[in-house]
Design an enzyme around this catalytic site. Structure first.
Site, PDB file in Angstrom:
ATOM      1  CD  GLU A  46      28.120  -7.931 -17.633  1.00 48.98           C
ATOM      2  OE1 GLU A  46      28.044  -7.375 -16.515  1.00 48.98           O
ATOM      3  OE2 GLU A  46      27.160  -7.997 -18.414  1.00 48.98           O
ATOM      4  CB  ALA A 150       5.712 -15.116  13.669  1.00 46.49           C
TER       5      ALA A 150
HETATM    6  N1  LIG Z   1       2.462 -12.691  13.997  1.00 45.95           N
HETATM    7  C1  LIG Z   1       2.683 -11.934  12.956  1.00 45.95           C
HETATM    8  O1  LIG Z   1       3.521 -12.230  12.115  1.00 45.95           O
HETATM    9  C2  LIG Z   1       1.861 -10.691  12.802  1.00 45.95           C
HETATM   10  C3  LIG Z   1       2.194  -9.735  11.841  1.00 45.95           C
HETATM   11  C4  LIG Z   1       1.402  -8.616  11.706  1.00 45.95           C
HETATM   12  C5  LIG Z   1       0.295  -8.476  12.519  1.00 45.95           C
HETATM   13  N2  LIG Z   1       0.012  -9.402  13.455  1.00 45.95           N
HETATM   14  C6  LIG Z   1      -1.176  -9.289  14.317  1.00 45.95           C
HETATM   15  O2  LIG Z   1      -2.318  -9.315  13.490  1.00 45.95           O
HETATM   16  C7  LIG Z   1      -3.369  -8.633  14.162  1.00 45.95           C
HETATM   17  C8  LIG Z   1      -4.073  -7.725  13.179  1.00 45.95           C
HETATM   18  O3  LIG Z   1      -4.577  -8.511  12.121  1.00 45.95           O
HETATM   19  P1  LIG Z   1      -6.004  -8.187  11.537  1.00 45.95           P
HETATM   20  O4  LIG Z   1      -6.323  -9.259  10.564  1.00 45.95           O
HETATM   21  O5  LIG Z   1      -6.955  -7.952  12.652  1.00 45.95           O
HETATM   22  O6  LIG Z   1      -5.794  -6.775  10.825  1.00 45.95           O
HETATM   23  P2  LIG Z   1      -4.858  -6.240   9.624  1.00 45.95           P
HETATM   24  O7  LIG Z   1      -4.807  -7.226   8.523  1.00 45.95           O
HETATM   25  O8  LIG Z   1      -3.610  -5.708  10.174  1.00 45.95           O
HETATM   26  O9  LIG Z   1      -5.702  -4.979   9.182  1.00 45.95           O
HETATM   27  C9  LIG Z   1      -7.001  -5.179   8.711  1.00 45.95           C
HETATM   28  C10 LIG Z   1      -7.642  -3.832   8.509  1.00 45.95           C
HETATM   29  O10 LIG Z   1      -6.934  -3.143   7.467  1.00 45.95           O
HETATM   30  C11 LIG Z   1      -7.886  -2.443   6.676  1.00 45.95           C
HETATM   31  N3  LIG Z   1      -7.926  -3.117   5.383  1.00 45.95           N
HETATM   32  C12 LIG Z   1      -7.425  -4.299   5.047  1.00 45.95           C
HETATM   33  N4  LIG Z   1      -7.676  -4.599   3.769  1.00 45.95           N
HETATM   34  C13 LIG Z   1      -8.397  -3.605   3.294  1.00 45.95           C
HETATM   35  C14 LIG Z   1      -8.994  -3.327   2.039  1.00 45.95           C
HETATM   36  N5  LIG Z   1      -8.850  -4.165   0.997  1.00 45.95           N
HETATM   37  N6  LIG Z   1      -9.671  -2.211   1.894  1.00 45.95           N
HETATM   38  C15 LIG Z   1      -9.811  -1.365   2.929  1.00 45.95           C
HETATM   39  N7  LIG Z   1      -9.264  -1.554   4.148  1.00 45.95           N
HETATM   40  C16 LIG Z   1      -8.568  -2.652   4.305  1.00 45.95           C
HETATM   41  C17 LIG Z   1      -9.213  -2.582   7.372  1.00 45.95           C
HETATM   42  O11 LIG Z   1      -9.269  -1.559   8.350  1.00 45.95           O
HETATM   43  P3  LIG Z   1     -10.666  -0.879   8.768  1.00 45.95           P
HETATM   44  O12 LIG Z   1     -11.626  -1.989   8.909  1.00 45.95           O
HETATM   45  O13 LIG Z   1     -10.372  -0.157  10.035  1.00 45.95           O
HETATM   46  O14 LIG Z   1     -10.989   0.057   7.642  1.00 45.95           O
HETATM   47  C18 LIG Z   1      -9.055  -3.928   8.047  1.00 45.95           C
HETATM   48  O15 LIG Z   1      -9.937  -4.126   9.120  1.00 45.95           O
HETATM   49  C19 LIG Z   1      -2.747  -7.877  15.287  1.00 45.95           C
HETATM   50  O16 LIG Z   1      -3.079  -8.522  16.499  1.00 45.95           O
HETATM   51  C20 LIG Z   1      -1.274  -7.976  15.034  1.00 45.95           C
HETATM   52  O17 LIG Z   1      -0.540  -8.031  16.248  1.00 45.95           O
HETATM   53  C21 LIG Z   1       0.751 -10.501  13.608  1.00 45.95           C
END
Ligand SMILES: NC(=O)c1ccc[n+]([C@@H]2O[C@H](COP(=O)([O-])OP(=O)(O)OC[C@H]3O[C@@H](n4cnc5c(N)ncnc54)[C@H](OP(=O)(O)O)[C@@H]3O)[C@@H](O)[C@H]2O)c1
Length: 335
Positions: A46, A150
């Site tokens: 404004e 992605a």
């Molecule tokens: N394409 C895309 O857009 C994209 C984007 C991001 C990532 N990525 C890929 O995704 C993959 C990783 O995914 P992900 O599912 O394996 O792992 P993530 O979601 O990155 O991480 C999961 C970890 O985070 C911790 N965590 C998550 N929620 C939690 C909670 N509520 N309380 C405590 N800890 C928690 C735990 O770690 P701990 O078990 O060690 O405690 C769990 O194992 C990678 O390969 C990455 O390259 C892809």
């Protein structure tokens, strides 16, 4: 009012957590002034519109249009309602009442008490859609949650755990620019522990104009190496996990029974109006399962990997889609 909304949209991504606001002044069916809130801390729309009018004498016979209720309190700038009254503008047309508790109808009441004819609710749906993050922050007392990932054409978002050599790139550089735009529009960006460790992301806004969001990282067992990019000085980092010495970050002691809600509440208290959740799959799925999200953007690329970390499951129909080079961008709403 349509002009107000398109002026308001020009301020994206510079004003958050403030709302995007545009204003137009009309004298005898002719626009004689207009303006918008250009950046956080700068004059309101404004003020810019009134300043842009060449012949201030016309204001006392003009209509001021604005998409958000004029403020009535002293914030970073003086109250806009007072300025409108001072210039004796006889009529004000508004899209939305301001949900901010310091305003919430007080601006309108002030104008009406001064004898100004006030109309509200004009293009109110469009106004709410434009400022959805701002309305979510004040009405739900949490940031607007935007999920983004992605995925390959066969539904993977990450390489298999033991694959450390293949390229992790799924989408194109054109899509990267688009996603950096989403970062610039967000006050914070969140990733899980595995993503932080494996991908070593910088999580800054490099391929678009705008600010770096606060990097919010789950690290409940203090596993992320101190040498990782998240701890560089390019942006602020908030670790959800125990305090540790020697890293450039602030810490939030995790409420493990209520992790996501407590993180969202903390960000609300910091005035973060939009949180971009960038992965990985486990973290994204938790937000989906808890229905703690507002919008999801998925990028479907053409590459095929045959194996890897599966993309999150979202039982929704896309409400919108468009092509970015060879990638397909799909948009979902949680309502
Ligand atoms: N394409 C895309 O857009 C994209 C984007 C991001 C990532 N990525 C890929 O995704 C993959 C990783 O995914 P992900 O599912 O394996 O792992 P993530 O979601 O990155 O991480 C999961 C970890 O985070 C911790 N965590 C998550 N929620 C939690 C909670 N509520 N309380 C405590 N800890 C928690 C735990 O770690 P701990 O078990 O060690 O405690 C769990 O194992 C990678 O390969 C990455 O390259 C892809």
């Amino acid at each position: 009012m349509k002009r107000c909304l398109s002026l308001a949209a020009k301020s994206k991504p510079h004003v958050h957590p403030n709302p995007m606001v545009g204003s137009v002044i009309v004298y005898e069916d002719r626009i004689i002034g207009e303006g918008f809130h250009t950046a956080y801390g700068q004059p309101h729309a404004e003020v810019e519109a009134i300043r842009s009018v060449q012949d201030a004498n016309l204001l006392k016979n003009s209509i001021l249009y604005v998409n958000l209720e004029p403020c009535s309190h002293v914030g970073k700038t003086p109250p806009c309602a007072d300025l409108i009254i001072k210039h004796r503008i006889p009529r004000v047309v508004i899209a939305n009442t301001d949900p901010h508790e310091k305003v919430a109808g007080k601006g309108i009441a002030k104008l009406m008490n001064a004898g100004i004819d006030v109309t509200t609710g004009v293009l109110s749906q469009e106004g709410r859609a434009l400022n959805r993050a701002f309305f979510t922050l004040h009405e739900k007392k949490r940031p607007y949650v935007l999920l983004k990932w992605a995925e390959t054409s066969d539904g993977f978002i990450g390489r298999p755990k033991d694959d450390t050599t293949s390229s992790r790139q799924i989408s194109t550089s054109l899509t990267a620019r688009y996603t950096h735009q989403l970062r610039a529009e967000s006050g914070a960006i969140l990733v899980g522990t595995t993503t932080a460790i494996r991908d070593n992301p910088g999580l800054t806004t490099r391929h678009a104009e705008g600010r770096n969001p606060i990097r919010v990282v789950l690290d409940l067992k203090s596993q992320i190496p101190a040498s990782h990019q998240l701890f560089n000085t390019e942006a602020d980092t908030l670790i959800i996990g125990p305090k540790r010495e020697g890293v450039n970050a602030s810490f939030l002691e995790p409420d493990t029974d209520n992790l996501l809600q407590s993180v969202l509440h903390h960000l609300y208290t910091k005035g973060v109006s939009q949180l971009l959740v960038e992965g990985g799959a486990k973290v994204l799925q938790q937000f989906i399962d808890a229905s703690l999200w507002d919008e999801a953007i998925t990028i479907k690329a053409q590459v095929k990997w045959n194996a890897g970390v599966e993309a999150p499951k979202l039982a929704k129909q896309a409400m919108n889609s468009f092509s970015l080079g060879s990638d397909q961008v799909l948009m979902y709403r949680n309502s």
